[in-house]
Enzyme design. Structure first.
Site, PDB file in Angstrom:
ATOM      1  CG  HIS A  86     -19.498 -53.886 -46.586  1.00  0.00           C
ATOM      2  ND1 HIS A  86     -19.338 -53.033 -45.512  1.00  0.00           N
ATOM      3  CD2 HIS A  86     -18.838 -55.012 -46.250  1.00  0.00           C
ATOM      4  CE1 HIS A  86     -18.602 -53.626 -44.588  1.00  0.00           C
ATOM      5  NE2 HIS A  86     -18.284 -54.828 -45.005  1.00  0.00           N
ATOM      6  CG  ASP A 222     -21.259 -50.197 -44.876  1.00  0.00           C
ATOM      7  OD1 ASP A 222     -22.171 -50.923 -45.298  1.00  0.00           O
ATOM      8  OD2 ASP A 222     -20.050 -50.446 -45.043  1.00  0.00           O
ATOM      9  CB  SER A 653     -18.400 -56.201 -41.851  1.00  0.00           C
ATOM     10  OG  SER A 653     -17.410 -55.384 -42.358  1.00  0.00           O
TER      11      SER A 653
HETATM   12  N1  ARG Z   1     -13.283 -52.059 -45.794  1.00  0.00           N
HETATM   13  C1  ARG Z   1     -14.528 -52.611 -45.341  1.00  0.00           C
HETATM   14  C2  ARG Z   1     -14.412 -54.128 -45.217  1.00  0.00           C
HETATM   15  O1  ARG Z   1     -13.356 -54.660 -45.256  1.00  0.00           O
HETATM   16  C3  ARG Z   1     -15.647 -52.210 -46.217  1.00  0.00           C
HETATM   17  C4  ARG Z   1     -15.663 -52.835 -47.555  1.00  0.00           C
HETATM   18  C5  ARG Z   1     -16.835 -52.475 -48.424  1.00  0.00           C
HETATM   19  N2  ARG Z   1     -16.666 -51.227 -49.126  1.00  0.00           N
HETATM   20  C6  ARG Z   1     -16.014 -51.101 -50.312  1.00  0.00           C
HETATM   21  N3  ARG Z   1     -15.904 -49.906 -50.858  1.00  0.00           N
HETATM   22  N4  ARG Z   1     -15.508 -52.129 -50.956  1.00  0.00           N
HETATM   23  O2  ARG Z   1     -15.282 -54.915 -45.444  1.00  0.00           O
HETATM   24  N1  GLU Z   2     -15.138 -54.162 -43.489  1.00  0.00           N
HETATM   25  C1  GLU Z   2     -14.693 -55.338 -42.821  1.00  0.00           C
HETATM   26  C2  GLU Z   2     -15.562 -56.567 -43.031  1.00  0.00           C
HETATM   27  O1  GLU Z   2     -16.297 -56.705 -43.938  1.00  0.00           O
HETATM   28  C3  GLU Z   2     -14.636 -55.077 -41.370  1.00  0.00           C
HETATM   29  C4  GLU Z   2     -13.673 -54.073 -41.119  1.00  0.00           C
HETATM   30  C5  GLU Z   2     -12.353 -54.640 -40.798  1.00  0.00           C
HETATM   31  O2  GLU Z   2     -11.781 -55.476 -41.523  1.00  0.00           O
HETATM   32  O3  GLU Z   2     -11.927 -54.199 -39.752  1.00  0.00           O
HETATM   33  O4  GLU Z   2     -15.495 -57.519 -42.328  1.00  0.00           O
END
Ligand code: ARG
Ligand code: GLU
Length: 718
Positions: A86, A222, A653
């Site tokens: 991502h 991921d 991330s």
């Molecule tokens: N929750 C994770 C973050 O905050 C992954 C986000 C990417 N995945 C998604 N389905 N949008 O970045």
């Molecule tokens: N998915 C989040 C990011 O892109 C990291 C996960 C979180 O926020 O803990 O930074």
């Protein structure tokens, strides 16, 4: 009952004074003083100097800030870089077309020549982190006015940066920590030639998509791979064929030894923003005002997107990345509000505040300096509440409409155009608008944007909690008069006339351009009203907020004085941090236990053929059927993800998850739903970070993509 609960809470807090080890995002340069002993007692076999050193190579030399908002780590001595799928998503998308759909099919460079350059993408190494508090505060004391204080701080910061960067190719920035009680300068080296090496298909890299996002158990691979290039001299250089793979000062050995419950882990990366020291009033504002507005507005946008994306493949692809962005924060806020409510975070904070008041009452000097603080917070938060409504509605509604953002962008070109008398400047400005329009229209579906504008502007105009002077009143009056208050009819009318919603109309406008034409465009002039709303609310909001921030500076100082037996960590501010804990499951609810890992069998169990989120490539299913896991299995299973008690945040991330030997065991990418509140209220019983097991990454590279040459580059620890 309520009283009893407060008493129990109070008791817990009094007893619990030293933080549980898992909480905290620590400054790498201070580990030796603050954390080394504890980390070693938990299973770390390295020294603080191995993790961060200015004199010799250390783990920090393998870690980068990746692009604008992620972390990445170097995993070979040829500059191979690992980060999340991502995080690379936008880049992977930008190389994709209908013929070469790397998002759907994945991408693998089978040689260096096949790697894809990414103009504009850079990675940032940390050269060193230095405490400059003394120099920053030179000549400043408690009697300095806030205005003088700010002026002197910025003067000192500039001098420090100049001194440090002079005669080097480094960059430097002075950053406040502990709400401005300490200052550190961060010296960086930025590499600008970063090429795409590999990405799994989205069915692996984004498996489970929004349904599984922010949720455990998780089954997502991921990750994506890049390579950093330097000039022939090893220094940063713009993209060139002459460039060579970076020879890093450190790269992570990759462990195949396995991940077990109780193992020490640390996460080393760039968490962006936390607010762990908010008062109860601050938590209340997030829980009851900020997050609920964001959730409501985005729910509307997501409903519109779902409808439009579901009815056309083209729109589905166009809006994939935008939808992911909108949904990601929406879901995090939902989880956060729930978590805060369930953890009774406000009451917890109130109990802490009572304890604080009691402690300072014991010392006259404290009482005098800090006795009024909490009342001041209360007053300031009451003042900022209506302003927060105004700001939040503005930022959610105002930025949601893509045509508004485009209008805002055109405003800049229009400034450069001037009155058109400088012909060269005018031509350049028109060319600039044309270029901006390509970006805007590339993934644009006007009917979707039109509904977003209608729905969100109506919410904004009718939001009674927003003080009237901060609401779009002129718009409301106009809609009432011209369309009997029907926002959909109004939006349809505006969209049918604006040049900003249709590429042909836009080109027609440019072909015979005049500033009046653009200024008279219905979307452009609406943006004008939006901007004036911003300038109505923002200065007031900014003024009160800066007073609040200044109180936090004093509150933070007070906390550190009053609880001198406790070690406080500074809130995340997008600088490099270390957080540590252990691999462990949890109990989210009575009767439910989360195991600490998931497996490929679990991936297959979620398989829904043809589904947008849970489809799988046949090859992965076949590999699982034949149990062809190679050297990547543990106890006959292929592990996919694991959870641990590391205190992480957005920006982490792509961060390396490291074992006690300093070897890579995983790649951080998310938190659990119950734990999304951790940015304001970390609770080790509810908060876990989610990582891809590095062996799943290797398995996909090796067995799925047959790109084993990449594995050969790495140092594997068996
Ligand atoms: N929750 C994770 C973050 O905050 C992954 C986000 C990417 N995945 C998604 N389905 N949008 O970045
Ligand atoms: N998915 C989040 C990011 O892109 C990291 C996960 C979180 O926020 O803990 O930074």
């Amino acid at each position: 009952m309520k009283l009893l609960r407060s008493l129990v809470l109070l008791l817990c807090i009094t007893m619990l004074s030293p933080l549980r080890a898992d909480e905290g995002m620590w400054i790498p340069a201070l580990l030796g003083v603050l954390n080394e002993a504890e980390m070693q007692s938990m299973g770390l076999k390295l020294t603080a100097e191995d993790i961060y050193s200015v004199n010799q190579s250390s783990l920090k030399d393998a870690i980068v800030k990746f692009g604008g908002g992620c972390t990445g780590e170097v995993i070979s001595n040829r500059g191979l870089l690992l980060t999340n799928h991502h995080c690379g998503y936008g880049r992977i998308q930008s190389h994709s077309s209908v013929e070469n759909d790397y998002l759907t099919d994945g991408f693998w460079a089978m040689s260096q020549a096949e790697e894809l350059p990414n103009p504009g993408l850079s990675v940032t190494f940390i050269v060193r982190i230095e405490d400059v508090t003394k120099e920053m505060f030179d000549g400043i004391d408690e009697n300095t006015s806030q205005e003088d204080r700010e002026a002197m701080l910025s003067e000192h910061s500039e001098a420090i940066v100049n001194r440090i960067t002079e005669g080097t190719h480094y960059e430097a920035e002075v950053m406040p920590f502990y709400y401005g009680n300490e200052y550190y300068v961060i010296v960086t080296e930025i590499f600008k030639d970063v090429r795409l090496v590999g990405a799994p298909p989205s069915a692996v890299g984004k498996f489970g998509a929004d349904t599984d996002n922010w949720v455990w158990p998780r089954h997502t691979g991921d990750f994506s791979l890049f390579r950093i290039y330097s000039g022939p001299d090893g220094k940063p250089a713009e993209y060139s064929e002459e460039n060579i793979p970076l020879k890093p000062r450190h790269s992570f050995p990759v462990s195949l030894k396995g991940v077990n419950a109780g193992d020490f882990t640390m996460v080393y990366g760039f968490p962006a923003r936390t607010n762990e020291y908010l008062t109860s009033h601050g938590v209340e504002l997030i829980q009851n005002v900020e997050d609920p507005i964001g959730i409501d507005m985005r729910q509307d946008i997501l409903d519109i997107m779902e409808k439009e994306m579901g009815s056309s493949d083209k729109v589905r692809i166009q809006y994939a990345s935008k939808q992911a962005g909108v949904a990601n924060a929406w879901k995090k806020w939902l989880g956060r509000v729930r978590g805060l409510e369930r953890d009774d975070a406000i009451a917890k904070k109130q109990a802490e505040e009572q304890e604080f008041l009691k402690r300072i009452a014991a010392k006259e000097e404290w009482q005098e300096a800090y006795g009024g603080l909490l009342n001041e917070f209360e007053g300031l938060y009451a003042e900022i509440r209506p302003l927060t409504y105004g700001m939040r509605y503005f930022s959610e509604a105002g930025y949601a409409t893509e045509a508004f953002r485009f209008a805002n962008r055109l405003g800049r070109s229009l400034k450069a155009y001037g009155d058109g008398s400088d012909e060269e400047a005018a031509t350049a400005a028109i060319e600039d608008m044309r270029k901006a329009s390509v970006g805007h229209f590339k993934n644009y579906h006007a009917p979707l944007d039109q509904q977003v504008m209608a729905t969100l502007m109506q919410s904004y105009a009718e939001a009674e909690e927003v003080p009237a002077q901060y609401r779009p009143r002129a718009l409301a009056a106009h809609v009432a008069e011209s369309h009997a208050g029907d926002y959909n009819a109004w939006a349809a009318d505006v969209f049918s006339r604006s040049a900003l919603t249709d590429p042909e109309r836009f080109e027609t406008m440019l072909a015979d351009f005049s500033p009046e034409k653009l200024a008279g465009d219905p979307i452009y002039s609406l943006m004008g009203e939006m901007i004036s709303l911003y300038f109505a609310v923002q200065p007031e909001y900014g003024r009160v907020n800066s007073e609040i921030q200044d109180r936090y500076r004093i509150y933070m100082k007070a906390l550190r004085e009053v609880y001198s037996d406790k070690t406080f960590y500074p809130d995340a501010n997008f600088t490099l941090r270390v957080t540590y804990g252990k691999v462990e499951g949890m109990q989210p609810n009575d009767g439910i236990v989360y195991k600490h890992y998931t497996t490929l069998d679990g991936v297959i169990a979620k398989y829904v053929p043809g589904d947008r989120e849970f489809d799988l490539p046949q090859k992965l299913i076949d590999l699982n059927e034949s149990r062809d896991y190679g050297q990547y299995a543990q106890d006959g299973e292929l592990r996919v993800c694991f959870i641990a008690s590391n205190h992480t945040s957005g920006g982490n991330s792509g961060s390396p998850v490291i074992n006690g030997d300093g070897h890579l065991i995983g790649l951080n990418f998310d938190r659990n739903w119950e734990g999304t509140m951790s940015d304001v209220n970390y609770d080790v019983n509810q908060c876990r970070n989610i990582s891809v097991d590095v062996r799943y990454v290797l398995f996909i590279i090796d067995k799925y993509a047959n790109a084993g040459y990449l594995i050969d580059e790495m140092e594997l620890i068996k």
